[in-house]
Design a protein around this motif. Sequence first.
Motif, PDB file in Angstrom:
ATOM      1  N   VAL A 190      -2.703   4.301  18.828  1.00 21.00           N
ATOM      2  CA  VAL A 190      -2.389   2.700  18.710  1.00 21.00           C
ATOM      3  C   VAL A 190      -2.007   1.894  19.886  1.00 21.00           C
ATOM      4  CG1 VAL A 190      -0.297   1.718  17.612  1.00 21.00           C
ATOM      5  CG2 VAL A 190      -1.626   3.456  16.426  1.00 21.00           C
ATOM      6  N   GLY A 191      -1.271   2.714  20.917  1.00 15.43           N
ATOM      7  CA  GLY A 191      -0.730   2.220  22.042  1.00 15.43           C
ATOM      8  C   GLY A 191      -1.972   1.591  22.779  1.00 15.43           C
TER       9      GLY A 191
ATOM     10  N   GLU B 260      10.310   5.662  10.627  1.00 13.78           N
ATOM     11  CA  GLU B 260       8.758   5.983  11.011  1.00 13.78           C
ATOM     12  C   GLU B 260       8.586   5.375  12.510  1.00 13.78           C
ATOM     13  OE1 GLU B 260       6.663   7.504   8.894  1.00 13.78           O
ATOM     14  OE2 GLU B 260       6.375   6.420   7.088  1.00 13.78           O
ATOM     15  N   HIS B 261       9.649   5.169  13.085  1.00 14.78           N
ATOM     16  CA  HIS B 261       9.660   4.965  14.687  1.00 14.78           C
ATOM     17  C   HIS B 261       8.878   3.849  14.744  1.00 14.78           C
ATOM     18  CE1 HIS B 261      12.123   8.318  15.116  1.00 14.78           C
ATOM     19  NE2 HIS B 261      11.156   9.259  14.455  1.00 14.78           N
ATOM     20  N   ALA B 262       8.199   2.823  13.985  1.00 17.54           N
ATOM     21  CA  ALA B 262       7.640   1.832  13.902  1.00 17.54           C
ATOM     22  C   ALA B 262       8.196   0.458  14.412  1.00 17.54           C
ATOM     23  CB  ALA B 262       6.747   1.566  12.856  1.00 17.54           C
TER      24      ALA B 262
ATOM     25  N   GLN C  46       0.851  -1.135   0.086  1.00 17.38           N
ATOM     26  CA  GLN C  46      -0.008  -0.029   0.090  1.00 17.38           C
ATOM     27  C   GLN C  46       0.862   1.357  -0.066  1.00 17.38           C
ATOM     28  OE1 GLN C  46      -2.567  -0.241   3.046  1.00 17.38           O
ATOM     29  NE2 GLN C  46      -4.389   0.760   1.922  1.00 17.38           N
ATOM     30  N   ILE C  47       1.911   1.134   0.723  1.00 18.08           N
ATOM     31  CA  ILE C  47       2.760   2.402   0.768  1.00 18.08           C
ATOM     32  C   ILE C  47       3.494   2.508  -0.523  1.00 18.08           C
ATOM     33  CG2 ILE C  47       5.127   3.079   1.819  1.00 18.08           C
ATOM     34  CD1 ILE C  47       4.194   2.017   4.484  1.00 18.08           C
TER      35      ILE C  47
ATOM     36  N   TRP D 197       2.117   0.573  24.563  1.00 17.11           N
ATOM     37  CA  TRP D 197       3.569   1.477  24.456  1.00 17.11           C
ATOM     38  C   TRP D 197       3.351   2.799  23.689  1.00 17.11           C
ATOM     39  CZ3 TRP D 197       7.882   3.186  25.851  1.00 17.11           C
ATOM     40  CH2 TRP D 197       8.871   3.323  24.878  1.00 17.11           C
ATOM     41  N   VAL D 198       3.745   3.950  24.057  1.00 14.21           N
ATOM     42  CA  VAL D 198       3.755   5.131  23.282  1.00 14.21           C
ATOM     43  C   VAL D 198       5.120   5.565  23.376  1.00 14.21           C
ATOM     44  CG1 VAL D 198       2.556   7.371  22.719  1.00 14.21           C
ATOM     45  CG2 VAL D 198       1.179   5.408  23.958  1.00 14.21           C
ATOM     46  N   PRO D 199       5.774   5.470  22.080  1.00 13.27           N
ATOM     47  CA  PRO D 199       7.228   6.145  21.946  1.00 13.27           C
ATOM     48  C   PRO D 199       7.220   7.463  21.777  1.00 13.27           C
ATOM     49  CG  PRO D 199       6.731   4.955  19.856  1.00 13.27           C
ATOM     50  CD  PRO D 199       5.236   4.690  20.896  1.00 13.27           C
TER      51      PRO D 199
ATOM     52  N   ARG E  12       1.166   4.230  -2.932  1.00 13.63           N
ATOM     53  CA  ARG E  12       1.025   5.569  -2.795  1.00 13.63           C
ATOM     54  C   ARG E  12       2.269   6.456  -2.897  1.00 13.63           C
ATOM     55  NH1 ARG E  12      -2.825   5.017   2.447  1.00 13.63           N
ATOM     56  NH2 ARG E  12      -4.575   4.193   1.199  1.00 13.63           N
TER      57      ARG E  12
ATOM     58  N   GLN F  58       8.340   9.428  19.607  1.00 13.56           N
ATOM     59  CA  GLN F  58       8.056  10.206  18.396  1.00 13.56           C
ATOM     60  C   GLN F  58       6.813   9.382  17.715  1.00 13.56           C
ATOM     61  OE1 GLN F  58      12.122  10.021  17.326  1.00 13.56           O
ATOM     62  NE2 GLN F  58      11.951  12.274  16.517  1.00 13.56           N
ATOM     63  N   PRO F  59       6.146   9.881  17.131  1.00 11.14           N
ATOM     64  CA  PRO F  59       5.057   8.769  16.659  1.00 11.14           C
ATOM     65  C   PRO F  59       5.294   7.757  15.908  1.00 11.14           C
ATOM     66  CG  PRO F  59       4.551  11.227  16.297  1.00 11.14           C
ATOM     67  CD  PRO F  59       6.007  11.113  16.886  1.00 11.14           C
ATOM     68  N   ALA F  60       5.185   6.484  16.228  1.00 11.92           N
ATOM     69  CA  ALA F  60       5.425   5.412  15.549  1.00 11.92           C
ATOM     70  C   ALA F  60       4.218   4.721  14.861  1.00 11.92           C
ATOM     71  CB  ALA F  60       5.974   4.439  16.643  1.00 11.92           C
ATOM     72  N   VAL F  61       4.054   5.581  13.565  1.00 12.07           N
ATOM     73  CA  VAL F  61       3.111   5.466  12.566  1.00 12.07           C
ATOM     74  C   VAL F  61       3.498   5.512  11.379  1.00 12.07           C
ATOM     75  CG1 VAL F  61       0.834   5.536  14.409  1.00 12.07           C
ATOM     76  CG2 VAL F  61       2.294   7.632  13.329  1.00 12.07           C
ATOM     77  N   TYR F  62       2.771   5.005  10.184  1.00 13.73           N
ATOM     78  CA  TYR F  62       3.265   5.361   8.898  1.00 13.73           C
ATOM     79  C   TYR F  62       2.783   6.556   8.213  1.00 13.73           C
ATOM     80  CZ  TYR F  62       4.913   0.629   9.890  1.00 13.73           C
ATOM     81  OH  TYR F  62       5.348  -0.662  10.316  1.00 13.73           O
ATOM     82  N   GLY F  63       3.523   7.290   7.765  1.00  7.57           N
ATOM     83  CA  GLY F  63       3.043   8.615   7.071  1.00  7.57           C
ATOM     84  C   GLY F  63       2.194   8.572   5.972  1.00  7.57           C
ATOM     85  N   LYS F  64       2.334   7.326   5.224  1.00  8.00           N
ATOM     86  CA  LYS F  64       1.455   7.143   3.997  1.00  8.00           C
ATOM     87  C   LYS F  64       0.389   6.522   3.976  1.00  8.00           C
ATOM     88  CE  LYS F  64       4.195   8.683   0.557  1.00  8.00           C
ATOM     89  NZ  LYS F  64       3.607   9.624  -0.459  1.00  8.00           N
ATOM     90  N   LEU F  65       0.120   5.882   5.227  1.00  5.69           N
ATOM     91  CA  LEU F  65      -1.204   5.330   5.724  1.00  5.69           C
ATOM     92  C   LEU F  65      -2.085   6.458   6.230  1.00  5.69           C
ATOM     93  CD1 LEU F  65      -0.293   1.845   6.788  1.00  5.69           C
ATOM     94  CD2 LEU F  65      -0.649   2.687   4.455  1.00  5.69           C
TER      95      LEU F  65
ATOM     96  N   ARG G 278       8.223  -5.561  19.771  1.00  3.17           N
ATOM     97  CA  ARG G 278       8.035  -5.882  21.095  1.00  3.17           C
ATOM     98  C   ARG G 278       6.720  -6.896  21.343  1.00  3.17           C
ATOM     99  NH1 ARG G 278       3.623  -2.742  22.755  1.00  3.17           N
ATOM    100  NH2 ARG G 278       3.870  -3.209  24.865  1.00  3.17           N
TER     101      ARG G 278
ATOM    102  N   ASN H 150      -0.835   8.117  17.729  1.00  2.00           N
ATOM    103  CA  ASN H 150       0.298   7.237  18.356  1.00  2.00           C
ATOM    104  C   ASN H 150      -0.164   6.766  19.638  1.00  2.00           C
ATOM    105  OD1 ASN H 150       2.916   6.393  18.641  1.00  2.00           O
ATOM    106  ND2 ASN H 150       3.702   8.074  19.878  1.00  2.00           N
TER     107      ASN H 150
ATOM    108  N   SER I 194      10.366  -0.153  16.571  1.00  2.00           N
ATOM    109  CA  SER I 194      10.112  -0.592  18.351  1.00  2.00           C
ATOM    110  C   SER I 194       8.800  -1.218  18.667  1.00  2.00           C
ATOM    111  CB  SER I 194      10.544   0.486  19.102  1.00  2.00           C
ATOM    112  OG  SER I 194       9.856   1.512  19.099  1.00  2.00           O
ATOM    113  N   ARG I 195       7.942  -0.545  18.045  1.00  2.00           N
ATOM    114  CA  ARG I 195       6.480  -1.011  18.345  1.00  2.00           C
ATOM    115  C   ARG I 195       6.346  -2.418  17.800  1.00  2.00           C
ATOM    116  NH1 ARG I 195       2.497   3.679  17.854  1.00  2.00           N
ATOM    117  NH2 ARG I 195       2.465   3.695  20.095  1.00  2.00           N
TER     118      ARG I 195
END
Lengths: 452, 240
Positions: free
Chosen positions: B142-143, A288-290, A10-11, B77-79, A14, B81-88, A296, B139, A292-293
């Motif tokens: 999601v946590g 995107e810092h994802a 999907q990424i 868990w909430v890091p 886009r 910096q937002p740990a999410v995808y910018g293109k979604l 876990r 962010n 670490s999420r």
Amino acid sequence: MRWLFLKDLQILRRSPFLVVLLVAYPVIIAVLIGLALSRGPDKPKVAFVNEVPPGDSSLQIGSQKIDASRYASELFKAVDPIRVATRAEAIAKVRSGEALGALVVPADITRKLQDAINLSGAQDPPTLEVIYNIEDPIKAQIVESTIKARLADANTALSRQLTRLAGRYLDILLRGGSFSLLGQRFDVLGLQRSKATLDVIARRLPPGSPDARAILSVSQFAGLAIDNLDLSDQVLASVNQPLRVRRTVLQGRRTPLDRFAVAVSVTISLMFVTVLLAAGMLALEREEHAFSRLVRGLVGRLALLGEKLVLSAVCAFAVTLVMLCGIGLFVNLDWGRFGFWVAALAAGAVAFGAMGVAMGALAREVRAASLLAILVALPIAFLALVPAGAVTSSLYDVIRFVSALFPFRAALDAIGGALNAGGPGLGAALAHLAVLTAAYLALARAALRRFA
Amino acid sequence: MTVETVSDAPALRAGGVTKRFGRREALRGVSFEAAAGEVVAVIGPNGAGKTTLLSILAGIRTPTEGTVSRPPREIGWVPQQPAVYGKLSVAENLRLFARLERVADPDAAVARMLAQTGLADRADDELGVLSGGNRQRVNIAVGLLADPPVLLLDEPSSSLDPRQRERLWEFIGALAAGGTSIVFSTHNVGEAERYADRVLVLADGEVLFTGTPRALEEVVGGDHRDFEAAFVRFLHERGH
């Protein structure tokens, strides 16, 4: 892993500019390199052995004496000759890579050529020997095309002489005269005089009265004319190609240059698409810092690596298979080996994917991963394409060792083997790629643990 | 890492957590508890080990020694910096993580979080076009997708403007009121004083203090109107 895979697709969907760049750039680079490979240097180094004894290089064509060595000097306009004394020395030069090939002029070449010109009926044509080391198809192609071109020039020059000789024979047959054949001297009446004689006899003899001498003369001429007409095929064959070439292969299996160029182009595309995609998509998780999420408990590190590897390998496999099929419309490829194409592309894509995720694991962001991928991939590709004779043998050994640590050489061998039955061993290349895949995955996993 | 069986007392308990990076000790036997609905602030100078402690509690890192009472799956868990995808889009991000969390009904969880974070009208917007505050809300959402009993936040307000911070703490306060244990790290000791029930002071990987902000002020005998000054004095008195 399925959801991550779909997310990545999907990424990519886009990011059309990125995808176009990712596909177009490697394809353009690959086509340019493929085109460059199909051209060789202007003057290849060729070892040259002249076994003809001194003073024995002259040919007699009619009343003219020709020095055959002048044809050799024509050849030297196109190659950079390394003169050696024996065939063994020439072979050593080719083996060491000092010469791209060798040309051996045998001791009996002048005699055989003279026999051919004299129409002696000898079965063994004059033959030059060209020795290649066709382990590298580029070198083989350079030597082969150069020798072929020069040989065509020599044959043209010789055939010009033979045509002149054939013209003289025809003139004798027409007007009469004398010539030697098989050691015997013949006086020929000629068609014009025969006709005149026959006309006179015909006028003198009463109808139905034979004149034995005139008939014998006409009979001898008729026999000679028939015999010489029988020889006309051999004359034409000699005029067509008086000199022949025998090719001697020292080692390696033969891959036609066009297929080799295709294999290089496809391998480069495969490498760039897979490595850039795998490295970039893994680095994106960290950018995107994802990451670490994810690690876990949602996705294992190895599963994450596997997902990026599969994603990049599937995309690159599809792109390069389409590219290969497209090339196959213009270049003569063996479609019967399609199954091997698929196996080689798949194995290469997986190995490049493993290398890509290792790079992605080392870099923290997409730009750094992409830069690292290009900085590593390009030199590795060029190293793997260095021909044996271009550097010293010890340096070449080092290059071969370094190339063996990266998937490019093995993928090139696999794709070359898949495209061509006479190409490099496909099985060994696939095994090599499997080992590299495991090694790079282990490296990627360690890098993720260390740097994440 | 050893995971203890959850008892009915604290929502989260860390016991003797130690983390070494080579010869350097980032955490030295850190122990603390957080009750259900309690808000605990982890504060300390730079390099104190705050992020390392939270990442161990979240299951991102494994401790060299020590235990955490809950497995990572039971902790939100909430890091930083937002740990999410910018293109979604917002909804796609939430749906992806709900599926990865193996939430029973991902669509219902997405709808719940969109409503809870007030982002329902931005559900189809790509994350890349949202403001920093809204990205941080996603962010946090999601946590919270798996409805965890404990939520860890690493410096949650660091990139937000005052108005966004206000809304963030309102949201966190509502979560705590609903029984969720909140553990957050921050450099902003004023926030710790205002929003935390208890502070955990870390320095050089050691716990120097645990108690209410008021108790910390009393330890140093400082002015009740300046918690930051009291905190600095506290660190100074202990050689930091």
